[in-house]
Write a protein that holds these residues in place. Structure first.
Motif, PDB file in Angstrom:
ATOM      1  N   ALA A 254      -7.971  -5.046   4.672  1.00  0.00           N
ATOM      2  CA  ALA A 254      -9.117  -5.282   3.788  1.00  0.00           C
ATOM      3  C   ALA A 254     -10.107  -4.128   3.859  1.00  0.00           C
ATOM      4  O   ALA A 254     -10.708  -3.741   2.847  1.00  0.00           O
ATOM      5  N   ILE A 255     -10.291  -3.590   5.043  1.00  0.00           N
ATOM      6  CA  ILE A 255     -11.187  -2.438   5.196  1.00  0.00           C
ATOM      7  C   ILE A 255     -10.627  -1.235   4.448  1.00  0.00           C
ATOM      8  O   ILE A 255     -11.336  -0.543   3.718  1.00  0.00           O
ATOM      9  N   ALA A 256      -9.323  -1.002   4.595  1.00  0.00           N
ATOM     10  CA  ALA A 256      -8.690   0.139   3.930  1.00  0.00           C
ATOM     11  C   ALA A 256      -8.736  -0.003   2.412  1.00  0.00           C
ATOM     12  O   ALA A 256      -8.874   0.990   1.682  1.00  0.00           O
ATOM     13  N   ALA A 257      -8.636  -1.238   1.922  1.00  0.00           N
ATOM     14  CA  ALA A 257      -8.636  -1.473   0.477  1.00  0.00           C
ATOM     15  C   ALA A 257      -9.960  -1.112  -0.181  1.00  0.00           C
ATOM     16  O   ALA A 257     -10.032  -0.975  -1.403  1.00  0.00           O
ATOM     17  N   SER A 258     -11.007  -0.944   0.622  1.00  0.00           N
ATOM     18  CA  SER A 258     -12.308  -0.555   0.065  1.00  0.00           C
ATOM     19  C   SER A 258     -12.306   0.876  -0.447  1.00  0.00           C
ATOM     20  O   SER A 258     -13.207   1.272  -1.184  1.00  0.00           O
ATOM     21  N   GLY A 259     -11.322   1.666  -0.028  1.00  0.00           N
ATOM     22  CA  GLY A 259     -11.227   3.047  -0.488  1.00  0.00           C
ATOM     23  C   GLY A 259     -11.717   4.090   0.489  1.00  0.00           C
ATOM     24  O   GLY A 259     -11.799   5.280   0.150  1.00  0.00           O
ATOM     25  N   VAL A 260     -12.041   3.688   1.726  1.00  0.00           N
ATOM     26  CA  VAL A 260     -12.509   4.667   2.711  1.00  0.00           C
ATOM     27  C   VAL A 260     -11.376   5.612   3.097  1.00  0.00           C
ATOM     28  O   VAL A 260     -10.185   5.286   2.975  1.00  0.00           O
ATOM     29  N   ASP A 261     -11.768   6.781   3.598  1.00  0.00           N
ATOM     30  CA  ASP A 261     -10.778   7.782   3.995  1.00  0.00           C
ATOM     31  C   ASP A 261     -10.242   7.545   5.403  1.00  0.00           C
ATOM     32  O   ASP A 261      -9.061   7.779   5.669  1.00  0.00           O
ATOM     33  N   LEU A 262     -11.129   7.104   6.296  1.00  0.00           N
ATOM     34  CA  LEU A 262     -10.760   6.921   7.699  1.00  0.00           C
ATOM     35  C   LEU A 262     -11.246   5.568   8.200  1.00  0.00           C
ATOM     36  O   LEU A 262     -12.266   5.055   7.741  1.00  0.00           O
ATOM     37  N   ILE A 263     -10.510   5.030   9.168  1.00  0.00           N
ATOM     38  CA  ILE A 263     -10.948   3.837   9.886  1.00  0.00           C
ATOM     39  C   ILE A 263     -10.897   4.186  11.367  1.00  0.00           C
ATOM     40  O   ILE A 263      -9.821   4.447  11.916  1.00  0.00           O
ATOM     41  N   SER A 264     -12.051   4.240  12.014  1.00  0.00           N
ATOM     42  CA  SER A 264     -12.094   4.615  13.431  1.00  0.00           C
ATOM     43  C   SER A 264     -12.149   3.364  14.299  1.00  0.00           C
ATOM     44  O   SER A 264     -12.863   2.407  13.991  1.00  0.00           O
ATOM     45  N   VAL A 265     -11.383   3.395  15.387  1.00  0.00           N
ATOM     46  CA  VAL A 265     -11.205   2.215  16.233  1.00  0.00           C
ATOM     47  C   VAL A 265     -11.343   2.625  17.695  1.00  0.00           C
ATOM     48  O   VAL A 265     -10.462   3.300  18.235  1.00  0.00           O
ATOM     49  N   GLY A 266     -12.426   2.214  18.333  1.00  0.00           N
ATOM     50  CA  GLY A 266     -12.658   2.595  19.721  1.00  0.00           C
ATOM     51  C   GLY A 266     -11.705   1.942  20.701  1.00  0.00           C
ATOM     52  O   GLY A 266     -11.305   2.550  21.695  1.00  0.00           O
ATOM     53  N   TRP A 267     -11.299   0.697  20.436  1.00  0.00           N
ATOM     54  CA  TRP A 267     -10.480  -0.012  21.421  1.00  0.00           C
ATOM     55  C   TRP A 267      -9.058   0.516  21.507  1.00  0.00           C
ATOM     56  O   TRP A 267      -8.330   0.162  22.439  1.00  0.00           O
ATOM     57  N   LEU A 268      -8.642   1.351  20.559  1.00  0.00           N
ATOM     58  CA  LEU A 268      -7.312   1.956  20.677  1.00  0.00           C
ATOM     59  C   LEU A 268      -7.130   2.611  22.033  1.00  0.00           C
ATOM     60  O   LEU A 268      -6.065   2.501  22.657  1.00  0.00           O
ATOM     61  N   THR A 269      -8.164   3.295  22.488  1.00  0.00           N
ATOM     62  CA  THR A 269      -8.056   4.036  23.741  1.00  0.00           C
ATOM     63  C   THR A 269      -8.678   3.319  24.922  1.00  0.00           C
ATOM     64  O   THR A 269      -8.213   3.490  26.054  1.00  0.00           O
ATOM     65  N   HIS A 270      -9.720   2.504  24.700  1.00  0.00           N
ATOM     66  CA  HIS A 270     -10.361   1.905  25.882  1.00  0.00           C
ATOM     67  C   HIS A 270      -9.838   0.521  26.230  1.00  0.00           C
ATOM     68  O   HIS A 270     -10.077   0.035  27.339  1.00  0.00           O
ATOM     69  N   SER A 271      -9.104  -0.134  25.328  1.00  0.00           N
ATOM     70  CA  SER A 271      -8.669  -1.503  25.628  1.00  0.00           C
ATOM     71  C   SER A 271      -7.249  -1.824  25.187  1.00  0.00           C
ATOM     72  O   SER A 271      -6.881  -2.996  25.131  1.00  0.00           O
ATOM     73  N   ALA A 272      -6.459  -0.835  24.862  1.00  0.00           N
ATOM     74  CA  ALA A 272      -5.082  -1.117  24.445  1.00  0.00           C
ATOM     75  C   ALA A 272      -4.296  -1.726  25.600  1.00  0.00           C
ATOM     76  O   ALA A 272      -4.329  -1.211  26.721  1.00  0.00           O
ATOM     77  N   PRO A 273      -3.547  -2.811  25.358  1.00  0.00           N
ATOM     78  CA  PRO A 273      -2.722  -3.379  26.433  1.00  0.00           C
ATOM     79  C   PRO A 273      -1.616  -2.422  26.838  1.00  0.00           C
ATOM     80  O   PRO A 273      -1.061  -1.692  26.003  1.00  0.00           O
TER      81      PRO A 273
END
Length: 299
Positions: A254-273
């Protein structure tokens, strides 16, 4: 996937430090007491759950730094997807060295593969859009280069690597400077012409101010998909649009469908299992077999 490996110069000090932390002042007293010095083994490294692999160079270095006679033969490469039970590598050499390096190797491989796996999940969720998933500076101290590499292995992009390679004006910068426009003007005056300037906004009036002043990118923080669509329309291609906040695999589309170029996600690196990867004894090996495998891997 075309994935450029990190230079050994970057990876080796991190692996060496982890080994030194584990070995302490006396080394592996368990393996030294239990395993005969001349004993050699073949071990199999396998995935215990599905995921995307990253960190094989670090894992291999853990083994070879402990004992240069150890040979690790990869059956897959970083960036490859695995299923439960898939064999990742076969490792042969002196048994003491294998057991001494095992935990450090698996710590790196499991952690980095976990990052690659969740990155791939979000990348898949937004695959029908123009948006890309990116990491942040929310990394484990000392492991940023490896963790950002793991994001690339999972099909993501890297945001700035540190404080020095791009300007990112956050809410506290804006508050102390007295406003969005003033913060942007100070940033433009204080850095070189090759340095990109991005500003974080959480309201559309701030976005209008940023666009009137002129920036290279805008970080749209904690906005709803409807607000993001309106923000993308306001920017109208004049800057890169980046969305952040509340991003999960279930919300990313849904966020991507808004038309933004990037989606940044902090937990990818600090909380990934961690991705569960095992290393199990297969059979005893001879020195001749290990030498033959080393020669074959060098060809």
């Amino acid at each position: 996937m075309s994935l450029t490996p990190l230079p050994r110069l970057i990876v080796e000090p991190l692996v060496r430090a982890a080994l030194l932390e584990d070995l302490g002042l006396a080394g592996d007293i368990t393996s030294a007491a239990v395993i005969p010095g001349e004993h050699r083994s073949t071990m199999m490294m396998a995935a215990r759950q599905p995921g995307v692999i990253a960190g094989l160079d670090a894992a291999e270095l853990a083994f070879t730094l402990v004992d240069p006679e150890i040979v690790m033969r990869r059956h897959i490469e970083d960036g490859d997807a695995v299923k439960t039970g898939d064999v990742i590598a076969t490792i042969e050499g002196p048994s003491r060295g294998l057991l001494t390096a095992e935990r450090t190797a698996l710590n790196f491989l499991g952690h980095l593969s976990g990052i690659a796996t969740v990155t791939a999940e979000i990348a898949a969720a937004i695959s029908g859009s123009k948006a890309s998933v990116a990491c942040t500076r929310k990394t484990t101290p000392g492991l940023r280069a490896l963790e950002k590499y793991a994001v690339r292995a999972g099909g993501g992009m890297n945001h700035r690597f540190a404080l020095y390679d791009a300007v990112l004006i956050k809410d506290n910068h804006v508050a102390i400077s007295g406003g969005v426009a003033e913060a942007i003007r100070r940033a433009r005056a204080g850095v070189g012409h090759l340095v990109k300037v991005e500003v974080e906004v959480d309201r559309l009036d701030q976005l209008h101010e940023a666009m009137e002043t002129g920036v290279d990118a805008v970080l749209l923080d904690n906005m709803t998909p409807d607000q993001l669509r309106e923000a993308v329309a306001i920017v109208a291609g004049r800057a890169i649009t980046e969305a952040s906040g509340r991003v999960m695999p279930a919300t990313a589309a849904a966020i991507a469908a808004s038309g933004v170029d990037l989606i940044s996600v902090g937990w990818l690196t600090h909380s990934a299992p961690v991705l569960d990867i095992g290393l199990d004894f297969v059979a005893a090996a001879t020195a001749a077999e290990t030498r033959a495998k080393r020669v074959a891997s060098a060809l």
